[in-house]
Design an enzyme around this catalytic site. Structure first.
Site, PDB file in Angstrom:
ATOM      1  N   CYS A 179      -1.138 -37.092  13.206  1.00  0.00           N
ATOM      2  CA  CYS A 179      -1.504 -38.470  13.513  1.00  0.00           C
ATOM      3  C   CYS A 179      -0.249 -39.349  13.433  1.00  0.00           C
ATOM      4  O   CYS A 179       0.590 -39.172  12.552  1.00  0.00           O
ATOM      5  CB  CYS A 179      -2.551 -39.050  12.585  1.00  0.00           C
ATOM      6  SG  CYS A 179      -4.110 -38.177  12.654  1.00  0.00           S
ATOM      7  N   TRP A 239      -4.732 -36.515  15.594  1.00  0.00           N
ATOM      8  CA  TRP A 239      -4.960 -35.073  15.530  1.00  0.00           C
ATOM      9  C   TRP A 239      -6.145 -34.911  14.593  1.00  0.00           C
ATOM     10  O   TRP A 239      -6.049 -35.163  13.399  1.00  0.00           O
ATOM     11  CB  TRP A 239      -3.725 -34.362  14.982  1.00  0.00           C
ATOM     12  CG  TRP A 239      -3.849 -32.877  14.965  1.00  0.00           C
ATOM     13  CD1 TRP A 239      -3.569 -32.021  15.997  1.00  0.00           C
ATOM     14  CD2 TRP A 239      -4.255 -32.048  13.872  1.00  0.00           C
ATOM     15  NE1 TRP A 239      -3.798 -30.724  15.613  1.00  0.00           N
ATOM     16  CE2 TRP A 239      -4.219 -30.705  14.314  1.00  0.00           C
ATOM     17  CE3 TRP A 239      -4.664 -32.311  12.565  1.00  0.00           C
ATOM     18  CZ2 TRP A 239      -4.566 -29.640  13.489  1.00  0.00           C
ATOM     19  CZ3 TRP A 239      -5.014 -31.241  11.745  1.00  0.00           C
ATOM     20  CH2 TRP A 239      -4.963 -29.915  12.215  1.00  0.00           C
ATOM     21  N   ASN A 257      -3.052 -42.047   8.603  1.00  0.00           N
ATOM     22  CA  ASN A 257      -2.499 -40.697   8.727  1.00  0.00           C
ATOM     23  C   ASN A 257      -2.645 -40.029   7.368  1.00  0.00           C
ATOM     24  O   ASN A 257      -2.136 -40.545   6.373  1.00  0.00           O
ATOM     25  CB  ASN A 257      -1.030 -40.794   9.140  1.00  0.00           C
ATOM     26  CG  ASN A 257      -0.281 -39.472   9.025  1.00  0.00           C
ATOM     27  OD1 ASN A 257       0.921 -39.452   8.836  1.00  0.00           O
ATOM     28  ND2 ASN A 257      -0.968 -38.366   9.142  1.00  0.00           N
ATOM     29  N   GLU A 286       9.538 -14.744  15.279  1.00  0.00           N
ATOM     30  CA  GLU A 286       9.642 -16.041  15.939  1.00  0.00           C
ATOM     31  C   GLU A 286       9.283 -15.933  17.429  1.00  0.00           C
ATOM     32  O   GLU A 286       8.610 -16.809  17.979  1.00  0.00           O
ATOM     33  CB  GLU A 286      11.060 -16.619  15.751  1.00  0.00           C
ATOM     34  CG  GLU A 286      11.311 -17.955  16.415  1.00  0.00           C
ATOM     35  CD  GLU A 286      10.350 -19.068  16.005  1.00  0.00           C
ATOM     36  OE1 GLU A 286       9.549 -18.877  15.077  1.00  0.00           O
ATOM     37  OE2 GLU A 286      10.392 -20.122  16.648  1.00  0.00           O
ATOM     38  N   LYS A 292       6.301 -18.234  19.150  1.00  0.00           N
ATOM     39  CA  LYS A 292       6.576 -19.135  20.275  1.00  0.00           C
ATOM     40  C   LYS A 292       5.636 -18.841  21.434  1.00  0.00           C
ATOM     41  O   LYS A 292       5.041 -19.729  22.027  1.00  0.00           O
ATOM     42  CB  LYS A 292       8.020 -18.920  20.707  1.00  0.00           C
ATOM     43  CG  LYS A 292       8.968 -20.001  20.901  1.00  0.00           C
ATOM     44  CD  LYS A 292       9.165 -21.115  19.969  1.00  0.00           C
ATOM     45  CE  LYS A 292       8.290 -21.297  18.798  1.00  0.00           C
ATOM     46  NZ  LYS A 292       8.768 -22.114  17.735  1.00  0.00           N
ATOM     47  N   HIS A 319       2.199   3.463  12.738  1.00  0.00           N
ATOM     48  CA  HIS A 319       1.276   3.496  11.595  1.00  0.00           C
ATOM     49  C   HIS A 319      -0.038   2.768  11.913  1.00  0.00           C
ATOM     50  O   HIS A 319      -0.754   2.375  10.998  1.00  0.00           O
ATOM     51  CB  HIS A 319       1.942   2.892  10.356  1.00  0.00           C
ATOM     52  CG  HIS A 319       3.109   3.706   9.878  1.00  0.00           C
ATOM     53  ND1 HIS A 319       2.969   4.968   9.342  1.00  0.00           N
ATOM     54  CD2 HIS A 319       4.443   3.474   9.918  1.00  0.00           C
ATOM     55  CE1 HIS A 319       4.146   5.457   9.042  1.00  0.00           C
ATOM     56  NE2 HIS A 319       5.069   4.575   9.390  1.00  0.00           N
ATOM     57  N   LYS A 330       2.880 -31.584  15.824  1.00  0.00           N
ATOM     58  CA  LYS A 330       4.179 -31.135  15.330  1.00  0.00           C
ATOM     59  C   LYS A 330       4.336 -31.278  13.817  1.00  0.00           C
ATOM     60  O   LYS A 330       4.765 -30.364  13.152  1.00  0.00           O
ATOM     61  CB  LYS A 330       5.291 -31.899  16.031  1.00  0.00           C
ATOM     62  CG  LYS A 330       6.643 -31.291  15.724  1.00  0.00           C
ATOM     63  CD  LYS A 330       7.663 -31.623  16.740  1.00  0.00           C
ATOM     64  CE  LYS A 330       8.950 -30.890  16.476  1.00  0.00           C
ATOM     65  NZ  LYS A 330       8.882 -29.458  16.763  1.00  0.00           N
TER      66      LYS A 330
END
Ligand code: F6R
Length: 593
Positions: free
Chosen positions: A2, A72, A96, A467, A471, A490, A588
């Site tokens: 937010c 959000w 927020n 990473e 992404k 495995h 984010k």
């Protein structure tokens, strides 16, 4: 999560607020709203969808004082009514954070006959303030926040004071911008940096009144507080140029610059170097922690530290660490990594470690972020503003920071020119890796319908696989997992058939061939493989499409290996018709648990 904006001054408030909200959309983008004083009353517009939707509906609103919010959703689905500002009596409020005891507050107010119109926790806050109001807003706000549990940054309008914005902070970020005859309020100073570079970062448990001439600040007992005005240092990074439509793409291409600034700044900053040497000399165990991509940077950090230093080193997910009973004491140094410096789980983990006596080093991209307040040493990455939800250039600077610290500790304060030269060559290597853009687009076109993509590698390459997979899944919505290459057989190998795509990373001399063995296990079962390697002798690996990366030496391979993977994720997103900058369900800066 937010974004909050507020304005009081000489400009049309709606323009400043909409502009600020667009910049803060990285913090959430499922709905947006604003309230302005139009001269007589508070007018409110709220809409589900992006800020652009709000803009269409708020056109023509008059007034010089207002607040806005981009959301959000935590409590209550995205909808017009659940959007902020929330209203009660003479008040409009944007929030927020999370009011954890909102149910109790709601029940008590309902017993007093108050009606609730939304499913949000934030409405409980505005109704409580309204309930406690007897003509003194600060008194009502302080009374109300003392009853609230959780985290909050509020910006509040009250009909009785049409030239003031009231602000409160506990745990969620809030900054006030001081202009000439105008003031700004925001979750992030990027929202007002085009108007002023003077900012006051509120601390926890502070409440304030903002008018066109400045800020008055108090604690929750209404004792007046002094504050420091800081100079913000924001470039133009947070805006898109005309020929680039995506922040993620733009930010990947800013990696060379980000790496260059971070390394140059570190080598020039002898005061920080001294602090680093000093703090490491006092601790014999290191715990690196972060969330998501920042955690993945810690995985790289651990590899770097273990190869370069003789140190006992662990990595932890901050969200797990905070609920454990971690073995931490005054011999432990915690290195917390966070692009935003506002991630709630990381902050909580650091607080816990500090309470147990640990030393704290923070690697962050935001100098005045909340996390830095707990730090004994702040290691500032110089990635510049990162707006796309998917972290790209910031990850590279975090991994570089680990390398810089390890180099400093190994070499002592006089790092040789030769080593500096090698590290300062990294931006050049990143430039070379960016040349794979067209190739990664071609692969994305070819593989964008895949249902599963696996990333494999060993050691440092496993850290990179972690990473690469994050992404891809966050911006393309394709199921993806990263594995230590030796682990495939495995269990996971059962998932491999002709529909699977496996991306193998082999940049570390001691394990590259082992990874290639795993790759053969995949191709033998019909799976498609793309191999990223810097070793010439692997360029004809049977059954794989090989990308030959620039060779920089083991520990410097992060940038050349990860940039093509970031580009792959970006192009997969675009090919699948997704906006890579605003993937569904994400935001984010994750300021809630
Ligand atoms: C993924 C991503 C997230 C963040 C995580 C921590 O691309 O960006 O996984 O890395 O939410 O955020 P910071 O680094 O701000 O603590």
């Amino acid at each position: 999560m937010c974004g909050i904006v507020g304005y009081i001054g000489k400009r049309k408030a709606v323009d400043v607020i909409i502009d600020g909200l667009k910049i803060l959309e990285y913090r959430g983008y499922d709905s947006a709203g604003l309230s302005v004083f139009d001269g007589k009353k508070i007018v409110t517009v709220k809409k589900k969808g992006f800020v652009g939707e709000l803009e269409k509906n708020a056109e023509g609103l008059q007034g010089f004082c207002g607040i806005g919010h981009t959301r959000w959703a935590t409590h209550g689905a995205p909808s017009d009514s659940n959007s902020h500002p929330h209203l009660s009596g003479k008040f409009a409020l944007v929030h927020n954070g999370i009011i954890e005891n909102f149910d109790d507050i709601k029940r008590q107010l309902k017993e007093k006959g108050k009606r609730f119109l939304t499913d949000t926790d934030s409405e409980a806050a505005v109704r409580l303030i309204d309930d406690m109001y007897e003509g003194d807003v600060l008194k009502a706000v302080c009374g109300a926040v003392k009853k609230m549990k959780g985290s909050f940054a509020f910006a509040i309008l009250c009909k009785d004071f049409p030239d003031k914005v009231f602000v409160v902070k506990k745990q969620s970020p809030l900054v006030v911008g001081l202009g000439e005859g105008e003031c700004f309020v925001a979750s992030d100073c990027m929202a007002f940096s085009k108007y002023t570079d003077k900012a006051v970062y509120l601390k926890d448990n502070e409440v304030g009144v903002v008018d066109k001439d400045g800020l008055s600040l108090f604690d929750f007992n209404l004792n007046k507080k002094n504050f420091r005005t800081e100079k913000t240092d924001i470039g133009d990074d947070y805006r898109l140029s005309e020929n680039c439509s995506s922040f993620m793409y733009k930010e990947i291409f800013e990696s060379p610059k980000a790496l260059q600034y971070t390394a140059a700044d570190f080598f020039a900053d002898t005061a920080t170097q001294k602090q680093v040497i000093d703090i490491f000399s006092k601790h014999d165990k290191v715990i690196m922690l972060g969330c998501g991509t920042a955690y993945n940077a810690c995985l790289v950090g651990k590899n770097v530290f273990e190869k370069m230093l003789d140190v006992d080193c662990e990595t932890e997910l901050a969200s797990e660490f905070r609920y454990k009973n971690p073995k931490v004491n005054s011999n432990t140094l915690v290195i917390a990594v966070s692009q935003s410096g506002e991630t709630a789980d990381t902050i909580a983990a650091v607080k816990l470690a500090k309470a147990k006596g640990a030393g704290i080093a923070v690697i962050t991209n935001v100098r005045h972020s909340s996390l830095t307040r707990f730090a004994d040493v702040v290691l500032h990455t110089k990635a510049g503003a990162e707006v796309a939800v998917a972290a790209t250039k910031s990850y590279l600077t975090q991994t570089l920071m680990f390398l810089l610290v390890a180099t400093l500790l190994r070499e002592g304060s006089k790092v040789s020119e030769e080593i500096k030269k090698q590290i300062l060559k990294l931006p050049q290597t990143a430039e070379q890796a960016l040349k794979f853009d067209a190739l990664m687009q071609k692969y994305a076109k070819k593989h964008c319908q895949k249902q599963s993509v696996f990333f494999i590698g060993r050691g440092m390459d496993y850290a990179l696989a972690a990473e690469g997979t994050l992404k891809l899944k966050e911006v393309s919505y394709i199921h993806s997992e990263g594995f230590a290459a030796g682990e495939l057989k495995h269990g996971t190998l059962a998932l491999i058939d002709k529909n699977a795509l496996v991306i193998a990373i082999a940049t570390q001399r001691n394990v590259a061939e082992k990874t290639v063995n795993a790759l053969h296990e995949v191709t033998a079962r019909g799976g498609k493989v793309i191999l990223l390697t810097c070793f010439e002798k692997l360029k004809d690996t049977k059954g794989a499409e090989v990308i030959l990366l620039p060779q920089t030496g083991g520990l410097l391979m992060t940038a050349p290996a990860i940039i093509p993977l970031q580009l792959f994720a970006y192009h997969m997103s675009v090919e699948r018709g997704i906006n890579p900058d605003k993937p569904r369900n994400l935001a984010k800066s994750v300021t809630v648990e």
